[in-house]
Write a protein that holds these residues in place. Structure first.
Motif, PDB file in Angstrom:
ATOM      1  N   MET A   1       2.017   1.798  -4.971  1.00 13.19           N
ATOM      2  CA  MET A   1       2.386   2.041  -3.582  1.00 13.19           C
ATOM      3  C   MET A   1       1.695   1.012  -2.716  1.00 13.19           C
ATOM      4  O   MET A   1       0.485   0.835  -2.773  1.00 13.19           O
ATOM      5  CB  MET A   1       1.946   3.455  -3.198  1.00 13.19           C
ATOM      6  CG  MET A   1       2.001   3.729  -1.725  1.00 13.19           C
ATOM      7  SD  MET A   1       1.414   5.395  -1.373  1.00 13.19           S
ATOM      8  CE  MET A   1       1.473   5.334   0.387  1.00 13.19           C
ATOM      9  N   GLY A   3      -0.027   0.103   0.343  1.00 17.46           N
ATOM     10  CA  GLY A   3      -0.713   0.937   1.321  1.00 17.46           C
ATOM     11  C   GLY A   3      -1.078   0.154   2.549  1.00 17.46           C
ATOM     12  O   GLY A   3      -0.924  -1.062   2.619  1.00 17.46           O
ATOM     13  N   PRO A   4      -1.594   0.852   3.514  1.00 18.85           N
ATOM     14  CA  PRO A   4      -1.992   0.202   4.756  1.00 18.85           C
ATOM     15  C   PRO A   4      -3.299  -0.558   4.566  1.00 18.85           C
ATOM     16  O   PRO A   4      -4.013  -0.378   3.586  1.00 18.85           O
ATOM     17  CB  PRO A   4      -2.196   1.389   5.708  1.00 18.85           C
ATOM     18  CG  PRO A   4      -2.633   2.494   4.791  1.00 18.85           C
ATOM     19  CD  PRO A   4      -1.843   2.281   3.522  1.00 18.85           C
ATOM     20  N   TRP A  22      -6.835  -0.555  -0.386  1.00 18.92           N
ATOM     21  CA  TRP A  22      -6.067   0.648  -0.683  1.00 18.92           C
ATOM     22  C   TRP A  22      -5.979   0.859  -2.194  1.00 18.92           C
ATOM     23  O   TRP A  22      -6.029   1.992  -2.684  1.00 18.92           O
ATOM     24  CB  TRP A  22      -4.676   0.586  -0.049  1.00 18.92           C
ATOM     25  CG  TRP A  22      -3.889   1.816  -0.371  1.00 18.92           C
ATOM     26  CD1 TRP A  22      -2.783   1.915  -1.157  1.00 18.92           C
ATOM     27  CD2 TRP A  22      -4.209   3.153   0.045  1.00 18.92           C
ATOM     28  NE1 TRP A  22      -2.386   3.220  -1.259  1.00 18.92           N
ATOM     29  CE2 TRP A  22      -3.240   4.010  -0.519  1.00 18.92           C
ATOM     30  CE3 TRP A  22      -5.201   3.698   0.835  1.00 18.92           C
ATOM     31  CZ2 TRP A  22      -3.239   5.378  -0.325  1.00 18.92           C
ATOM     32  CZ3 TRP A  22      -5.207   5.073   1.031  1.00 18.92           C
ATOM     33  CH2 TRP A  22      -4.232   5.886   0.453  1.00 18.92           C
ATOM     34  N   ASP A  23      -5.872  -0.218  -2.965  1.00 12.13           N
ATOM     35  CA  ASP A  23      -5.828  -0.092  -4.423  1.00 12.13           C
ATOM     36  C   ASP A  23      -7.078   0.605  -4.955  1.00 12.13           C
ATOM     37  O   ASP A  23      -7.006   1.376  -5.914  1.00 12.13           O
ATOM     38  CB  ASP A  23      -5.687  -1.461  -5.086  1.00 12.13           C
ATOM     39  CG  ASP A  23      -4.296  -2.049  -4.917  1.00 12.13           C
ATOM     40  OD1 ASP A  23      -3.352  -1.290  -4.622  1.00 12.13           O
ATOM     41  OD2 ASP A  23      -4.152  -3.275  -5.096  1.00 12.13           O
ATOM     42  N   VAL A  26      -6.606   4.342  -4.344  1.00 11.41           N
ATOM     43  CA  VAL A  26      -5.670   4.898  -5.323  1.00 11.41           C
ATOM     44  C   VAL A  26      -6.355   5.049  -6.673  1.00 11.41           C
ATOM     45  O   VAL A  26      -6.179   6.072  -7.358  1.00 11.41           O
ATOM     46  CB  VAL A  26      -4.392   4.042  -5.417  1.00 11.41           C
ATOM     47  CG1 VAL A  26      -3.529   4.455  -6.603  1.00 11.41           C
ATOM     48  CG2 VAL A  26      -3.594   4.147  -4.120  1.00 11.41           C
ATOM     49  N   TRP A  55      -2.442  12.356  -8.549  1.00 10.75           N
ATOM     50  CA  TRP A  55      -1.846  11.398  -7.626  1.00 10.75           C
ATOM     51  C   TRP A  55      -0.553  10.904  -8.256  1.00 10.75           C
ATOM     52  O   TRP A  55      -0.548  10.392  -9.384  1.00 10.75           O
ATOM     53  CB  TRP A  55      -2.806  10.234  -7.377  1.00 10.75           C
ATOM     54  CG  TRP A  55      -2.247   9.173  -6.497  1.00 10.75           C
ATOM     55  CD1 TRP A  55      -1.729   7.970  -6.897  1.00 10.75           C
ATOM     56  CD2 TRP A  55      -2.136   9.189  -5.070  1.00 10.75           C
ATOM     57  NE1 TRP A  55      -1.302   7.257  -5.814  1.00 10.75           N
ATOM     58  CE2 TRP A  55      -1.547   7.978  -4.675  1.00 10.75           C
ATOM     59  CE3 TRP A  55      -2.469  10.120  -4.091  1.00 10.75           C
ATOM     60  CZ2 TRP A  55      -1.290   7.679  -3.345  1.00 10.75           C
ATOM     61  CZ3 TRP A  55      -2.221   9.811  -2.770  1.00 10.75           C
ATOM     62  CH2 TRP A  55      -1.632   8.614  -2.406  1.00 10.75           C
ATOM     63  N   GLY A  58       2.763   8.436  -4.401  1.00 10.14           N
ATOM     64  CA  GLY A  58       2.208   8.329  -3.059  1.00 10.14           C
ATOM     65  C   GLY A  58       1.698   9.617  -2.455  1.00 10.14           C
ATOM     66  O   GLY A  58       1.508   9.691  -1.240  1.00 10.14           O
ATOM     67  N   SER A 147       1.191  14.246   1.171  1.00  9.64           N
ATOM     68  CA  SER A 147       1.317  12.828   1.487  1.00  9.64           C
ATOM     69  C   SER A 147       0.285  12.494   2.551  1.00  9.64           C
ATOM     70  O   SER A 147       0.177  13.222   3.541  1.00  9.64           O
ATOM     71  CB  SER A 147       2.723  12.509   2.003  1.00  9.64           C
ATOM     72  OG  SER A 147       3.672  12.766   0.991  1.00  9.64           O
ATOM     73  N   TRP A 165      -7.627   4.634   6.746  1.00 11.04           N
ATOM     74  CA  TRP A 165      -6.242   4.184   6.561  1.00 11.04           C
ATOM     75  C   TRP A 165      -5.345   5.186   7.243  1.00 11.04           C
ATOM     76  O   TRP A 165      -5.524   6.396   7.079  1.00 11.04           O
ATOM     77  CB  TRP A 165      -5.888   4.122   5.072  1.00 11.04           C
ATOM     78  CG  TRP A 165      -6.690   3.136   4.280  1.00 11.04           C
ATOM     79  CD1 TRP A 165      -6.323   1.849   3.981  1.00 11.04           C
ATOM     80  CD2 TRP A 165      -7.975   3.333   3.694  1.00 11.04           C
ATOM     81  NE1 TRP A 165      -7.310   1.256   3.251  1.00 11.04           N
ATOM     82  CE2 TRP A 165      -8.337   2.142   3.057  1.00 11.04           C
ATOM     83  CE3 TRP A 165      -8.866   4.411   3.640  1.00 11.04           C
ATOM     84  CZ2 TRP A 165      -9.542   1.987   2.377  1.00 11.04           C
ATOM     85  CZ3 TRP A 165     -10.071   4.268   2.971  1.00 11.04           C
ATOM     86  CH2 TRP A 165     -10.385   3.058   2.342  1.00 11.04           C
ATOM     87  N   PHE A 167      -1.274   6.411   8.065  1.00  6.86           N
ATOM     88  CA  PHE A 167       0.113   6.346   7.609  1.00  6.86           C
ATOM     89  C   PHE A 167       1.010   6.863   8.710  1.00  6.86           C
ATOM     90  O   PHE A 167       0.624   7.737   9.467  1.00  6.86           O
ATOM     91  CB  PHE A 167       0.296   7.215   6.358  1.00  6.86           C
ATOM     92  CG  PHE A 167      -0.503   6.726   5.177  1.00  6.86           C
ATOM     93  CD1 PHE A 167       0.099   6.036   4.179  1.00  6.86           C
ATOM     94  CD2 PHE A 167      -1.877   6.970   5.112  1.00  6.86           C
ATOM     95  CE1 PHE A 167      -0.641   5.574   3.096  1.00  6.86           C
ATOM     96  CE2 PHE A 167      -2.628   6.518   4.042  1.00  6.86           C
ATOM     97  CZ  PHE A 167      -2.006   5.814   3.037  1.00  6.86           C
TER      98      PHE A 167
END
Length: 168
Positions: A1, A3-4, A22-23, A26, A55, A58, A147, A165, A167
């Motif tokens: 995904m 991500g921001p 973001w990785d 995750v 997870w 997303g 989410s 972060w 969304f």
């Protein structure tokens, strides 16, 4: 995904620190074995309990029996916070996920999630899928997807960091 980009809060971060990716978040969410889910009772009091979560696509997914306190809370107010990390001050990276818990009832999706649960946690957590629920020894379990709306990451130890972060 995709991500921001994280926004580092310099007030709570060591000088020269950069925002976590973001990785990285995750990776924590995929690997974490235990999460704490916070919900709100109908009278406004908070409720916190440990839970397992996966997870996938997303979102964080967790389960609960229809009569359990968190399921009853979510029937009144879907806002939840899931947290994970380590219980230390000088080492680790804690993650806080804020969002709304939405019940998953699609049986194809539930079968995918049941396989993900078993892959992550082992055969003890094998679920059958029937009637829009996970089915196991104690009875049916509702599955909820959260989410992210806002996620916080807290790097502990030098360098300390607080990253957010958002969304849409």
């Amino acid at each position: 995904m995709a991500g921001p980009v994280g926004e580092l809060d310099a007030r709570y971060s060591s000088e020269g620190t950069v925002a976590h990716s973001w990785d990285e978040v995750v990776g924590v969410l995929e690997a974490a074995e235990l999460f704490w889910v916070s919900s709100v009772r109908p009278d406004g009091r908070p409720h916190v309990t440990p839970t397992l979560a996966v997870w996938s696509a997303g979102a964080l997914h967790f389960g609960t029996g229809p009569g359990e306190r968190k399921a009853r809370n979510l029937a009144e107010n879907p806002h939840v916070v899931l947290t994970t990390g380590v219980n230390t001050w000088t080492v680790g990276f804690d993650v806080v996920v804020e969002g709304d818990a939405v019940r998953v009832t699609d049986e194809g999706r539930l079968r995918e999630l049941a396989a993900a649960w078993e892959a992550k946690y082992g055969s003890f957590w094998h679920y059958e899928v029937r009637d829009g629920c996970f089915q196991h020894g104690p009875g049916p379990a509702y599955v909820f997807a959260v989410s992210p709306v806002t996620v916080f990451g807290f790097g502990k130890g030098e360098p300390f960091s607080q990253t957010r972060w958002r969304f849409s």
